[in-house]
Design an enzyme around this catalytic site. Structure first.
Site, PDB file in Angstrom:
ATOM      1  N   ALA A   1     -47.381  78.628 160.020  1.00  0.00           N
ATOM      2  CA  ALA A   1     -46.804  79.221 161.225  1.00  0.00           C
ATOM      3  C   ALA A   1     -45.534  79.950 160.779  1.00  0.00           C
ATOM      4  CB  ALA A   1     -46.493  78.138 162.244  1.00  0.00           C
TER       5      ALA A   1
ATOM      6  N   SER B   1     -37.072  78.263 163.762  1.00  0.00           N
ATOM      7  CA  SER B   1     -38.315  77.754 163.187  1.00  0.00           C
ATOM      8  C   SER B   1     -39.302  77.457 164.309  1.00  0.00           C
ATOM      9  CB  SER B   1     -38.017  76.506 162.343  1.00  0.00           C
ATOM     10  OG  SER B   1     -39.150  76.146 161.587  1.00  0.00           O
ATOM     11  N   ASN B   2     -40.283  76.609 164.066  1.00  0.00           N
ATOM     12  CA  ASN B   2     -41.269  76.246 165.086  1.00  0.00           C
ATOM     13  C   ASN B   2     -41.744  74.813 164.809  1.00  0.00           C
ATOM     14  OD1 ASN B   2     -43.666  76.362 163.257  1.00  0.00           O
ATOM     15  ND2 ASN B   2     -42.970  78.483 163.096  1.00  0.00           N
ATOM     16  N   HIS B   3     -42.725  74.369 165.601  1.00  0.00           N
ATOM     17  CA  HIS B   3     -43.119  72.953 165.559  1.00  0.00           C
ATOM     18  C   HIS B   3     -44.213  72.625 164.533  1.00  0.00           C
ATOM     19  CE1 HIS B   3     -40.640  72.001 168.968  1.00  0.00           C
ATOM     20  NE2 HIS B   3     -41.162  73.005 169.650  1.00  0.00           N
TER      21      HIS B   3
END
Ligand code: PMT
Length: 210
Positions: free
Chosen positions: A88, A21-23
């Site tokens: 995102a 995943s991402n932030h």
């Protein structure tokens, strides 16, 4: 008008307990949804996993993976006049998700990744979307060059770029600072401000551009 907005990250499972995943916190996308509602528009908010409460008046679809977000957008975009892709989305997922937790039996582990569907890139083609199309660009270098490239390639009317290499704005911050690139070559810089304010400015900019 009806706004479709994507927000938050996607999660791509590796095995039953791990994911890529991402932030992204969803703050920017949710701020856009709040601002559009406050301006009197209808909103469909399609969100990856975040810890925010969706605005009460929005039609809300919760998704996990990029493929689920793609399917949700495909099912909802026909009713929208404006589509804002702020999520995102993970560009890659593992080729084969393990059914059981992967054991740490070797010193290295190689994961095969395959590309996820490009949701924004499908808007003009596969989804046949003729409305006002807004993309985001999260860049760490050559922000303007990459942003203009994305605007042209994806058929956007507006491309909102933020420099996510900065530690004071972007992912998971309360504030953002963006440059909105217009299809006709104009650009509108929005100086650093709370995401709620950037959201309101962007909704005003979209309204003025239609
Ligand atoms: O959520 P926050 O913590 O508030 O952070 C806000 C943000 C940094 C996530 C937001 O401001 C932002 O920049 N969103 C876009 C993040 C991104 O994935 O950018 P990108 O340059 O990788 O993608 C370009 C565009 O294509 C984006 O509109 C993205 O939503 C879209 N995309 C990307 C990949 C994919 N498979 N499908 C897509 O639709």
């Amino acid at each position: 008008m009806h706004f479709l907005i994507t927000a938050g990250p996607t999660r791509e499972p590796i095995d039953p307990v791990r994911y890529i995943s991402n932030h992204s916190s969803g703050k920017m996308g949710y701020a856009l949804a709040e601002a559009a509602l406050a301006a009197g528009h209808e909103v469909t908010l399609i969100s990856g996993p975040v810890s925010l409460t969706p605005p009460e008046k929005a039609t809300f679809l919760s998704v996990e993976t990029a493929q689920e977000m793609f399917d949700a957008v495909a099912s909802q975009i026909a009713k929208a006049e404006v589509a804002i892709f702020c999520a995102a989305v993970a560009d890659y997922r593992v080729a084969e998700q393990a059914d059981e937790k992967i054991k740490k039996s070797s010193d290295t582990l190689t994961l095969d990744l395959v590309k996820n569907p490009d949701i924004l890139g499908s808007a003009r083609g596969a989804f046949g979307f003729n409305g006002f199309l807004v993309g985001f660009a999260a860049e760490t270098t050559d922000v303007e060059k990459h942003a203009i490239g994305k605007l042209e390639k994806k058929g956007c009317d507006l491309l909102v770029a933020n420099d996510v290499s900065r530690s004071d704005i972007g992912f998971d911050h309360q504030e953002n600072e963006v440059i909105a690139f217009h299809r006709d070559g104009r650009k509108t810089p929005l100086p650093r401000a709370l995401k709620s304010e950037i959201g309101r400015e962007l909704i005003r900019l979209i309204e003025a551009s239609i």
